[in-house]
Write a protein that holds these residues in place. Sequence first.
Motif, PDB file in Angstrom:
ATOM      1  N   PRO A  11      12.549 -43.456  26.186  1.00  0.00           N
ATOM      2  CA  PRO A  11      12.014 -44.282  25.103  1.00  0.00           C
ATOM      3  C   PRO A  11      10.591 -43.807  24.777  1.00  0.00           C
ATOM      4  O   PRO A  11       9.698 -43.895  25.613  1.00  0.00           O
ATOM      5  CB  PRO A  11      11.983 -45.693  25.694  1.00  0.00           C
ATOM      6  N   VAL A  12      10.415 -43.282  23.578  1.00  0.00           N
ATOM      7  CA  VAL A  12       9.097 -42.728  23.211  1.00  0.00           C
ATOM      8  C   VAL A  12       8.675 -43.258  21.836  1.00  0.00           C
ATOM      9  O   VAL A  12       7.984 -42.573  21.092  1.00  0.00           O
ATOM     10  CB  VAL A  12       9.115 -41.174  23.221  1.00  0.00           C
ATOM     11  N   ALA A  13       9.135 -44.463  21.527  1.00  0.00           N
ATOM     12  CA  ALA A  13       8.877 -45.005  20.195  1.00  0.00           C
ATOM     13  C   ALA A  13       7.689 -45.969  20.164  1.00  0.00           C
ATOM     14  O   ALA A  13       7.366 -46.520  19.122  1.00  0.00           O
ATOM     15  CB  ALA A  13      10.126 -45.714  19.681  1.00  0.00           C
ATOM     16  N   GLY A  14       7.027 -46.158  21.307  1.00  0.00           N
ATOM     17  CA  GLY A  14       5.907 -47.113  21.372  1.00  0.00           C
ATOM     18  C   GLY A  14       4.741 -46.647  20.506  1.00  0.00           C
ATOM     19  O   GLY A  14       4.631 -45.468  20.162  1.00  0.00           O
ATOM     20  N   LEU A  15       3.849 -47.582  20.193  1.00  0.00           N
ATOM     21  CA  LEU A  15       2.747 -47.270  19.281  1.00  0.00           C
ATOM     22  C   LEU A  15       1.584 -46.585  19.997  1.00  0.00           C
ATOM     23  O   LEU A  15       0.753 -45.944  19.359  1.00  0.00           O
ATOM     24  CB  LEU A  15       2.247 -48.555  18.603  1.00  0.00           C
ATOM     25  N   GLY A  16       1.525 -46.737  21.317  1.00  0.00           N
ATOM     26  CA  GLY A  16       0.458 -46.088  22.086  1.00  0.00           C
ATOM     27  C   GLY A  16      -0.928 -46.551  21.685  1.00  0.00           C
ATOM     28  O   GLY A  16      -1.870 -45.767  21.621  1.00  0.00           O
ATOM     29  N   THR A  17      -1.083 -47.864  21.464  1.00  0.00           N
ATOM     30  CA  THR A  17      -2.363 -48.368  20.931  1.00  0.00           C
ATOM     31  C   THR A  17      -3.534 -48.163  21.897  1.00  0.00           C
ATOM     32  O   THR A  17      -4.683 -48.089  21.462  1.00  0.00           O
ATOM     33  CB  THR A  17      -2.270 -49.875  20.599  1.00  0.00           C
ATOM     34  N   GLU A  29       3.120 -39.125  24.080  1.00  0.00           N
ATOM     35  CA  GLU A  29       3.943 -38.304  24.984  1.00  0.00           C
ATOM     36  C   GLU A  29       3.666 -36.813  24.860  1.00  0.00           C
ATOM     37  O   GLU A  29       4.102 -36.022  25.684  1.00  0.00           O
ATOM     38  CB  GLU A  29       5.429 -38.562  24.689  1.00  0.00           C
ATOM     39  N   GLN A 106      14.054 -45.763  16.537  1.00  0.00           N
ATOM     40  CA  GLN A 106      13.854 -47.208  16.672  1.00  0.00           C
ATOM     41  C   GLN A 106      13.049 -47.600  15.431  1.00  0.00           C
ATOM     42  O   GLN A 106      11.915 -47.127  15.266  1.00  0.00           O
ATOM     43  CB  GLN A 106      13.082 -47.545  17.956  1.00  0.00           C
ATOM     44  N   LYS A 110      10.173 -53.018  18.781  1.00  0.00           N
ATOM     45  CA  LYS A 110      10.535 -54.352  19.275  1.00  0.00           C
ATOM     46  C   LYS A 110      10.611 -54.395  20.791  1.00  0.00           C
ATOM     47  O   LYS A 110      11.317 -55.218  21.364  1.00  0.00           O
ATOM     48  CB  LYS A 110      11.895 -54.743  18.708  1.00  0.00           C
ATOM     49  N   PRO A 133       8.048 -41.699  30.010  1.00  0.00           N
ATOM     50  CA  PRO A 133       7.193 -40.533  30.254  1.00  0.00           C
ATOM     51  C   PRO A 133       5.750 -40.876  30.588  1.00  0.00           C
ATOM     52  O   PRO A 133       5.046 -40.031  31.134  1.00  0.00           O
ATOM     53  CB  PRO A 133       7.257 -39.749  28.940  1.00  0.00           C
ATOM     54  N   ASP A 134       5.293 -42.107  30.296  1.00  0.00           N
ATOM     55  CA  ASP A 134       3.891 -42.411  30.669  1.00  0.00           C
ATOM     56  C   ASP A 134       3.744 -42.607  32.168  1.00  0.00           C
ATOM     57  O   ASP A 134       2.641 -42.571  32.681  1.00  0.00           O
ATOM     58  CB  ASP A 134       3.270 -43.639  30.006  1.00  0.00           C
TER      59      ASP A 134
HETATM   60  P1  UTP Z   1       4.161 -49.372  26.541  1.00  0.00           P
HETATM   61  O1  UTP Z   1       4.219 -50.756  27.047  1.00  0.00           O
HETATM   62  O2  UTP Z   1       3.296 -48.420  27.282  1.00  0.00           O
HETATM   63  O3  UTP Z   1       3.742 -49.439  25.012  1.00  0.00           O
HETATM   64  O4  UTP Z   1       5.646 -48.822  26.460  1.00  0.00           O
HETATM   65  P2  UTP Z   1       3.192 -48.302  24.058  1.00  0.00           P
HETATM   66  O5  UTP Z   1       3.393 -48.734  22.664  1.00  0.00           O
HETATM   67  O6  UTP Z   1       3.771 -46.967  24.426  1.00  0.00           O
HETATM   68  O7  UTP Z   1       1.640 -48.213  24.398  1.00  0.00           O
HETATM   69  P3  UTP Z   1       0.444 -49.281  24.165  1.00  0.00           P
HETATM   70  O8  UTP Z   1       0.685 -50.394  25.149  1.00  0.00           O
HETATM   71  O9  UTP Z   1       0.450 -49.742  22.732  1.00  0.00           O
HETATM   72  O10 UTP Z   1      -0.782 -48.487  24.483  1.00  0.00           O
HETATM   73  C1  UTP Z   1       6.342 -48.333  27.593  1.00  0.00           C
HETATM   74  C2  UTP Z   1       7.360 -47.308  27.134  1.00  0.00           C
HETATM   75  O11 UTP Z   1       8.306 -47.901  26.240  1.00  0.00           O
HETATM   76  C3  UTP Z   1       8.339 -47.207  24.999  1.00  0.00           C
HETATM   77  C4  UTP Z   1       7.003 -46.490  24.913  1.00  0.00           C
HETATM   78  O12 UTP Z   1       7.106 -45.351  24.055  1.00  0.00           O
HETATM   79  C5  UTP Z   1       6.737 -46.127  26.368  1.00  0.00           C
HETATM   80  O13 UTP Z   1       7.435 -44.958  26.760  1.00  0.00           O
HETATM   81  N1  UTP Z   1       8.524 -48.200  23.904  1.00  0.00           N
HETATM   82  C6  UTP Z   1       7.811 -49.346  23.916  1.00  0.00           C
HETATM   83  C7  UTP Z   1       9.434 -47.934  22.903  1.00  0.00           C
HETATM   84  O14 UTP Z   1      10.100 -46.873  22.889  1.00  0.00           O
HETATM   85  N2  UTP Z   1       9.599 -48.860  21.919  1.00  0.00           N
HETATM   86  C8  UTP Z   1       8.911 -50.025  21.901  1.00  0.00           C
HETATM   87  O15 UTP Z   1       9.127 -50.849  20.982  1.00  0.00           O
HETATM   88  C9  UTP Z   1       7.988 -50.274  22.925  1.00  0.00           C
END
Ligand code: UTP
Length: 297
Positions: A11-17, A29, A106, A110, A133-134
């Motif tokens: 899962p690499v769709a997070g925003l990484g804020t 990533e 994604q 969500k 991957p984090d």
């Molecule tokens: P994190 O909780 O670290 O969130 O997600 P994030 O968005 O990557 O980073 P911050 O908190 O905003 O800095 C844990 C993992 O789940 C994935 C992220 O890409 C990460 O690998 N993820 C999270 C998704 O793929 N989709 C989502 O909606 C949320």
Amino acid sequence: MITTVTKAIFPVAGLGTRFLPATKSIPKEIMTLVDRPLIQYAIDEAREAGITDFIFVTAKGKSALEDYFDRAPELEKKLRDSNKTALLEELKRSDMESGSIAYIRQREAKGLGHAVWCARRFIGDEPFAVLLPDDVISGQQGCLKQMIDAYRETGGNMVAAMQVPDSQTKNYGIIDKGAENGRLVSVKGMVEKPALGTAPSNLAVIGRYILRPEVMDALGKFQQGAGGEIQLTDAIADQIDQGRPVHGFRFEGTRFDCGSKAGFLQATVAFALERSDLREEFGVFLDSITHLHHAAE
Ligand code: UTP
């Protein structure tokens, strides 16, 4: 019951804020520990464990990550022509076999559970691995390989588990422990990010999972869990309620939380010091800067 695991979801769709402003344009990533992107460490770990199908759940703004897996024929030619064999080998180590990667979108962030659920059609009725991957884990043997070896004996569902201090339980999914057997812990329940002082143990779940396909059905049923996101932890806890076994696995190795700035910096230092081409020069620098830091205090 199938106990061979060949598919892995990343899962690499997070925003990484937490890494803004960098993550405005660079997927987290792809950020590098020394000279390898975070995702490469996860891919290498999955390959070592026997994974052959790599499923990335991506999102808008992640195209640099997809490009990373393309071949680079011009670069290869240039390195070959100039006899830079070591660099060429390094480049080739990141090659992926045609057809081994799938990308799924994604459409809205969500939560982790929702991201995993987005890959359901690629999983079918097989068990699958999930790697975040984090979470970068260094050690003699990859964490997923250790888990898959144990899983051949146990079946069921398995989560990677790590002891954390009391003050940090609020940041993790925490295991309610049952019987323990060597590195294995029977999981009686799981709580996502419990309030300080309410955690059932100090055993935290970190980003490696082996899951049965029924978890996808549970994710599909879920509405919104803690924090308005669909939590993977809730779907795994639901398996326990259904009488399906979940095991915690205390892996051997050091885990770095590269989703946080402090963890990312710690991993950078640790990985640089492991490198024979950097250790000496970097070590001298670290000694001098630590010395200056102590002198200033
Ligand atoms: P994190 O909780 O670290 O969130 O997600 P994030 O968005 O990557 O980073 P911050 O908190 O905003 O800095 C844990 C993992 O789940 C994935 C992220 O890409 C990460 O690998 N993820 C999270 C998704 O793929 N989709 C989502 O909606 C949320």
